[in-house]
Design a protein around this motif. Sequence first.
Motif, short mmCIF file in Angstrom:
data_model
loop_
_atom_site.label_atom_id
_atom_site.label_comp_id
_atom_site.label_asym_id
_atom_site.label_seq_id
_atom_site.Cartn_x
_atom_site.Cartn_y
_atom_site.Cartn_z
N GLU A 91 0.80 -1.20 0.00
CA GLU A 91 0.00 0.00 0.00
C GLU A 91 0.84 1.26 0.00
OE1 GLU A 91 -2.81 -0.15 3.14
OE2 GLU A 91 -4.07 -1.65 2.15
N TYR A 93 2.49 2.10 -2.31
CA TYR A 93 2.37 2.62 -3.67
C TYR A 93 1.03 3.31 -3.92
CZ TYR A 93 6.56 -0.08 -4.68
OH TYR A 93 7.83 -0.59 -4.68
N ALA A 94 0.17 3.25 -2.93
CA ALA A 94 -1.16 3.85 -3.09
C ALA A 94 -1.06 5.34 -3.36
CB ALA A 94 -2.02 3.59 -1.86
N THR A 97 -0.26 6.11 -7.01
CA THR A 97 -1.37 5.93 -7.96
C THR A 97 -2.45 6.99 -7.78
OG1 THR A 97 -2.42 4.36 -6.44
CG2 THR A 97 -0.96 3.46 -8.13
N LEU A 98 -2.75 7.33 -6.52
CA LEU A 98 -3.80 8.32 -6.28
C LEU A 98 -3.38 9.70 -6.79
CD1 LEU A 98 -4.96 7.25 -2.71
CD2 LEU A 98 -6.10 6.82 -4.90
N ASP A 104 -8.62 4.54 -6.70
CA ASP A 104 -8.28 3.83 -5.47
C ASP A 104 -7.18 2.83 -5.78
OD1 ASP A 104 -8.28 3.12 -2.84
OD2 ASP A 104 -10.33 2.35 -2.79
N PHE A 105 -6.57 2.29 -4.70
CA PHE A 105 -5.52 1.28 -4.79
C PHE A 105 -5.86 0.18 -3.80
CE2 PHE A 105 -1.58 -0.69 -3.44
CZ PHE A 105 -0.85 -0.82 -4.61
N VAL A 106 -5.94 -1.08 -4.29
CA VAL A 106 -6.34 -2.21 -3.46
C VAL A 106 -5.30 -3.32 -3.60
CG1 VAL A 106 -8.10 -3.95 -2.99
CG2 VAL A 106 -8.79 -1.64 -3.71
N SER A 117 -15.09 -0.33 -2.46
CA SER A 117 -14.42 0.72 -3.22
C SER A 117 -15.10 0.95 -4.56
CB SER A 117 -12.95 0.36 -3.44
OG SER A 117 -12.31 1.33 -4.26
#
Length: 503
Positions: A91, A93-94, A97-98, A104-106, A117
Amino acid sequence: MTTTESIRLLVVEDQPLDAQQLIEELELYGLQVFWLRVDNNADLMAALCESWDAVICDFVVPGMRWENTLTVVRGKLADVPFIVVSGKRGEEYAVETLRAGCSDFVVKDRLMRLAPSVVRELERAKDTRALRVSQEQLQVELQRARRLEATGHLAAGLAHNLNNILTVIMGSLDLARYEQGGETDNGYLRDAMRATERASKLTRQLNQLAAGPSFEPAAVDLNDMLAHLEMLVRPGLPERIALEVTHGTDLPIMVVDPVMLEQAVLNLILNARDAIDGNGKISCGVRIDDGRWIITVEDTGHGIPYDMQERVFEPFFSTKGDAGTGLGLSTTYQIMKNHDGNASLFSVPGQGSRFELSAPVKTAKAPVASDYFNALREGHGRVLVVDDTEEILLTSRAILKQCGYQVDAANGFTPAIESLAGDVRPDVIITDSVMAEGGAADILQWLNRRHIEIPIIVTSAFATDEQHRYSTKHGFAGFLPKPFNADRLSAMVAAVREPAPQN
């Protein structure tokens, strides 16, 4: 959204089993998913030719960087949620990406976050689209308002010029009659004057477009009004459309605003014309029912869809799409409210429409037939006429001389001041409200500074209620809207020279 809704999902994933696991997680949450998996750029571009509710993209797909995929998707489907999933990246890396614009990042080992989400982002996308549509509608309405404002300015300028021209025509017709020894049976002159009176009503409508309508009730024969509208409209209708006008029986004289009501009925007739594609018929009639007068306009056109009928009287709402302004029916509705009345619609799609205008009956005595060649009011004294239109100066001077006045004419503000600064001063000043160098207010100010009291009659081709109130409030002796004929001009000057005694 509810979890029982179906969604169209595009999955960018190189592992079929991983893609299937994502779908199963969404279905366990209650979502019904129609989905497609792609794992290369060519298939992605082909898939984006269709519509999708959301895109789920693996963080690592051979030959497809998620950043590039995001750019391609946003270029085709700007508002679609774009969710990144990853099996090897944490996470941490979330944030990356955002910041890049992902929704979102999952992480794949926490897929229980995926369905909530997706639902959340779908709702957010729905709200975004609704907001954008609302903003686009507001922008369209703003553009329409600006066009209407520009039209209003154009209408005001056109009305101003027409009123000046009509003033000259009216005065000249009166003078022609007087040169014939006061003959009142000359049909040609009488018809010409009646035509100028009708033209002056049209300029009033132009002024209303520019400044907003003012309610001016008068005694009106509704049958005569419909006959006048029929004469006005019939030549402009296509031959394929028949017009039938039914007059009411035993109608009393009504108290209505004739210009407003004519405009309301005209709007309905033109609306009916536009609703008929081929051969058809427009029926218009008036009657009294249960203490109300009712004017109906019915057509055999295509009718109005049921889901639009409740909105037809809303401002800026048009059944014609971009071809309409959305103001005709809303104006008609407001006119009827000014009459303490109502406007209603009855329509069956494919079978035509019927509009009804109704209001309480308010009766009046029959108006006295207008004598367009009333005798001039004779007078005495000196009058200064000020206007920057030479033809109006010549006509007004000729009329006032015919009445017995000594008349000086000034073509504009500066010649007027030069005349007033001389040894001989007028008993009355008649001046246009607005001229190039200065108008009525400037002349009044010049007189006040020198403590000179001379009554001033203000004339204006912009005949608005505001100007009338302004002239009364600031001490002018009278207000004479253009166009005016000889009778009105002589009566106004006589009233100022010899005011009615106070009780």
